[in-house]
Design a protein around this motif. Sequence first.
Motif, PDB file in Angstrom:
ATOM      1  N   HIS A   1      43.966  21.499 -92.903  1.00 34.87           N
ATOM      2  CA  HIS A   1      42.758  21.103 -93.634  1.00 34.87           C
ATOM      3  C   HIS A   1      42.710  21.804 -94.990  1.00 34.87           C
ATOM      4  CE1 HIS A   1      38.611  19.950 -94.378  1.00 34.87           C
ATOM      5  NE2 HIS A   1      38.341  21.219 -94.642  1.00 34.87           N
ATOM      6  N   GLN A   2      43.023  23.082 -94.975  1.00 43.05           N
ATOM      7  CA  GLN A   2      43.028  23.876 -96.210  1.00 43.05           C
ATOM      8  C   GLN A   2      44.034  23.318 -97.218  1.00 43.05           C
ATOM      9  OE1 GLN A   2      43.464  28.169 -95.569  1.00 43.05           O
ATOM     10  NE2 GLN A   2      44.856  28.244 -97.321  1.00 43.05           N
ATOM     11  N   GLU A   3      45.186  22.876 -96.717  1.00 39.92           N
ATOM     12  CA  GLU A   3      46.258  22.385 -97.591  1.00 39.92           C
ATOM     13  C   GLU A   3      46.254  20.865 -97.734  1.00 39.92           C
ATOM     14  OE1 GLU A   3      48.245  24.481 -99.301  1.00 39.92           O
ATOM     15  OE2 GLU A   3      47.003  26.074 -98.444  1.00 39.92           O
ATOM     16  N   GLN A   4      45.240  20.209 -97.180  1.00 36.35           N
ATOM     17  CA  GLN A   4      45.070  18.753 -97.270  1.00 36.35           C
ATOM     18  C   GLN A   4      46.247  17.987 -96.647  1.00 36.35           C
ATOM     19  OE1 GLN A   4      44.210  18.115-101.470  1.00 36.35           O
ATOM     20  NE2 GLN A   4      42.042  18.516-101.116  1.00 36.35           N
ATOM     21  N   PHE A   5      46.684  18.469 -95.471  1.00 37.32           N
ATOM     22  CA  PHE A   5      47.681  17.763 -94.660  1.00 37.32           C
ATOM     23  C   PHE A   5      46.987  17.166 -93.439  1.00 37.32           C
ATOM     24  CE2 PHE A   5      50.854  19.559 -97.280  1.00 37.32           C
ATOM     25  CZ  PHE A   5      52.093  19.033 -96.941  1.00 37.32           C
ATOM     26  N   SER A   6      47.612  16.172 -92.841  1.00 32.38           N
ATOM     27  CA  SER A   6      47.080  15.529 -91.639  1.00 32.38           C
ATOM     28  C   SER A   6      48.040  15.699 -90.469  1.00 32.38           C
ATOM     29  CB  SER A   6      46.851  14.029 -91.886  1.00 32.38           C
ATOM     30  OG  SER A   6      45.944  13.824 -92.935  1.00 32.38           O
ATOM     31  N   ILE A   7      47.519  15.510 -89.246  1.00 32.01           N
ATOM     32  CA  ILE A   7      48.319  15.600 -88.017  1.00 32.01           C
ATOM     33  C   ILE A   7      48.532  14.204 -87.444  1.00 32.01           C
ATOM     34  CG2 ILE A   7      48.319  16.374 -85.606  1.00 32.01           C
ATOM     35  CD1 ILE A   7      46.722  18.805 -86.422  1.00 32.01           C
ATOM     36  N   LEU A   8      49.763  13.944 -87.031  1.00 36.44           N
ATOM     37  CA  LEU A   8      50.068  12.751 -86.235  1.00 36.44           C
ATOM     38  C   LEU A   8      50.522  13.255 -84.873  1.00 36.44           C
ATOM     39  CD1 LEU A   8      50.340   9.698 -86.007  1.00 36.44           C
ATOM     40  CD2 LEU A   8      52.638   9.874 -86.948  1.00 36.44           C
ATOM     41  N   LEU A   9      49.673  13.075 -83.861  1.00 35.32           N
ATOM     42  CA  LEU A   9      49.908  13.664 -82.544  1.00 35.32           C
ATOM     43  C   LEU A   9      50.714  12.714 -81.664  1.00 35.32           C
ATOM     44  CD1 LEU A   9      49.029  16.314 -81.140  1.00 35.32           C
ATOM     45  CD2 LEU A   9      47.118  15.050 -80.162  1.00 35.32           C
ATOM     46  N   SER A  10      51.693  13.249 -80.957  1.00 43.89           N
ATOM     47  CA  SER A  10      52.520  12.424 -80.069  1.00 43.89           C
ATOM     48  C   SER A  10      51.694  11.939 -78.885  1.00 43.89           C
ATOM     49  CB  SER A  10      53.713  13.227 -79.546  1.00 43.89           C
ATOM     50  OG  SER A  10      53.286  14.257 -78.669  1.00 43.89           O
ATOM     51  N   THR A  11      52.016  10.752 -78.401  1.00 43.82           N
ATOM     52  CA  THR A  11      51.310  10.184 -77.246  1.00 43.82           C
ATOM     53  C   THR A  11      52.275   9.710 -76.163  1.00 43.82           C
ATOM     54  OG1 THR A  11      51.260   8.026 -78.356  1.00 43.82           O
ATOM     55  CG2 THR A  11      49.331   9.433 -78.628  1.00 43.82           C
ATOM     56  N   GLY A  12      53.569   9.960 -76.337  1.00 44.90           N
ATOM     57  CA  GLY A  12      54.564   9.492 -75.370  1.00 44.90           C
ATOM     58  C   GLY A  12      54.336  10.061 -73.982  1.00 44.90           C
ATOM     59  N   GLN A  13      54.483   9.221 -72.964  1.00 44.43           N
ATOM     60  CA  GLN A  13      54.255   9.637 -71.576  1.00 44.43           C
ATOM     61  C   GLN A  13      55.510  10.236 -70.942  1.00 44.43           C
ATOM     62  OE1 GLN A  13      51.193   9.224 -69.817  1.00 44.43           O
ATOM     63  NE2 GLN A  13      50.381   8.773 -71.846  1.00 44.43           N
ATOM     64  N   THR A  14      56.683   9.694 -71.304  1.00 42.43           N
ATOM     65  CA  THR A  14      57.942  10.144 -70.715  1.00 42.43           C
ATOM     66  C   THR A  14      58.814  10.778 -71.792  1.00 42.43           C
ATOM     67  OG1 THR A  14      59.074   8.044 -71.153  1.00 42.43           O
ATOM     68  CG2 THR A  14      57.825   8.220 -69.080  1.00 42.43           C
ATOM     69  N   GLU A  15      59.885  11.453 -71.362  1.00 42.75           N
ATOM     70  CA  GLU A  15      60.817  12.054 -72.319  1.00 42.75           C
ATOM     71  C   GLU A  15      61.405  10.992 -73.242  1.00 42.75           C
ATOM     72  OE1 GLU A  15      61.382  15.392 -72.766  1.00 42.75           O
ATOM     73  OE2 GLU A  15      59.679  15.470 -71.385  1.00 42.75           O
ATOM     74  N   GLN A  16      61.732   9.844 -72.679  1.00 44.14           N
ATOM     75  CA  GLN A  16      62.304   8.757 -73.480  1.00 44.14           C
ATOM     76  C   GLN A  16      61.288   8.240 -74.503  1.00 44.14           C
ATOM     77  OE1 GLN A  16      63.679   5.384 -71.213  1.00 44.14           O
ATOM     78  NE2 GLN A  16      64.942   4.603 -72.892  1.00 44.14           N
ATOM     79  N   GLU A  17      60.030   8.082 -74.077  1.00 41.45           N
ATOM     80  CA  GLU A  17      58.987   7.619 -74.994  1.00 41.45           C
ATOM     81  C   GLU A  17      58.757   8.626 -76.114  1.00 41.45           C
ATOM     82  OE1 GLU A  17      56.311   4.913 -71.891  1.00 41.45           O
ATOM     83  OE2 GLU A  17      55.496   6.757 -72.714  1.00 41.45           O
ATOM     84  N   LYS A  18      58.785   9.925 -75.772  1.00 46.77           N
ATOM     85  CA  LYS A  18      58.602  10.956 -76.788  1.00 46.77           C
ATOM     86  C   LYS A  18      59.732  10.924 -77.809  1.00 46.77           C
ATOM     87  CE  LYS A  18      58.088  14.708 -74.452  1.00 46.77           C
ATOM     88  NZ  LYS A  18      58.053  16.154 -74.271  1.00 46.77           N
ATOM     89  N   PHE A  19      60.964  10.768 -77.319  1.00 43.63           N
ATOM     90  CA  PHE A  19      62.108  10.709 -78.228  1.00 43.63           C
ATOM     91  C   PHE A  19      61.979   9.516 -79.173  1.00 43.63           C
ATOM     92  CE2 PHE A  19      66.314   9.303 -79.525  1.00 43.63           C
ATOM     93  CZ  PHE A  19      66.851  10.474 -80.026  1.00 43.63           C
TER      94      PHE A  19
END
Length: 342
Positions: free
Chosen positions: A94-112
């Motif tokens: 927030h201080q540096e004006q960056f944003s977060i994109l949070l992972s939502t993958g359920q499995t290892e393959q989805e996360k990859f």
Amino acid sequence: MIKIVTIKDIAKATGCSPSTVSRVIANNSRISEKTKQKVRKAMQDLGYHPNLTARNLVVQSTKTIGVIMPSSADKSLQNPFFAEVLRGIGSYFHQEQFSILLSTGQTEQEKFKEVERMVLGKYVDGIILLYSRLNDPIIDFLKEKDFPFVIVGKPLEYKNEIVHVDNDNIKAGKDITAYLIENGHRRISFIGGAADLVVTIDRQKGYEMALKEAAIPVLKEYALHTEFLKSGGREAVEQILKLEVKPDAIVVSDDLISVGVISMLEEYGLKVPEDISLASFNNIYFSEIIKPALTTVDIQIYQLGVESAKAIIKMCMNQKLTRKRIIIPHDIVYRESVRLKK
């Protein structure tokens, strides 16, 4: 008619040039903090909102960092550790004006696949991994692509190459086990998270070192692994109580697991610490309000998040990092879950 505030308006109000205002918006490290504060105050007072999409196209930056959790978001966020580390990351972003994109993958393959899409689709400037595990294809992929990433934890391989923010979990595991030994405990069990997580490996290594230094046998059946959830603690207790010789103390690798341990022991009519002592890790917010209050290792979760955010932004802005390994100190918070030596 609504007046649209422009960079020129900010420049006029502050006495800076339009190019200086643009550099402040881009958080250029060459601009002094005093000038940044003056320009940002004028932006706030005048109601200026930069067109980040247009600016990002020019500088080829998304001002977004992908954050990857060890398991699915719905499961990971049941553990307050992840909420607290994200709070630390988010405060600095927030201080540096960056944003977060949070992972939502359920499995290892989805996360990859999700990480692959973030990187190849240029959705993010960098990645923070909130875990470190053995043989992780995501780490191999990020290294192969030479993509900026930081690990919260310690990589077992490439630890001199990968930027990581961690505690000295071997020493922490040894310190908390030694405290149990100092208070007369000799049959000490260990409940850790998944066996392929480096944090589990290190804390267990410290636990075993303390036992060996005290000439206490390291018993294989006393070491158990489960999920970082309350249900994981309950399941571990069921296994422990099947042992022929029951432990008189347990080192638990996470406070949320400890809650499950305490509740399951109570169901079997066993009290902490009268019948069995409990020492834990993380010092999350409820550690001092549950009964009994947990003796636990404070690993400064919020600071882990802040430092990982600082490191990844520096990497994305091509600033030099003086260290690959950033160690956050730990302390033991002594409460009521350990039976003290008389």
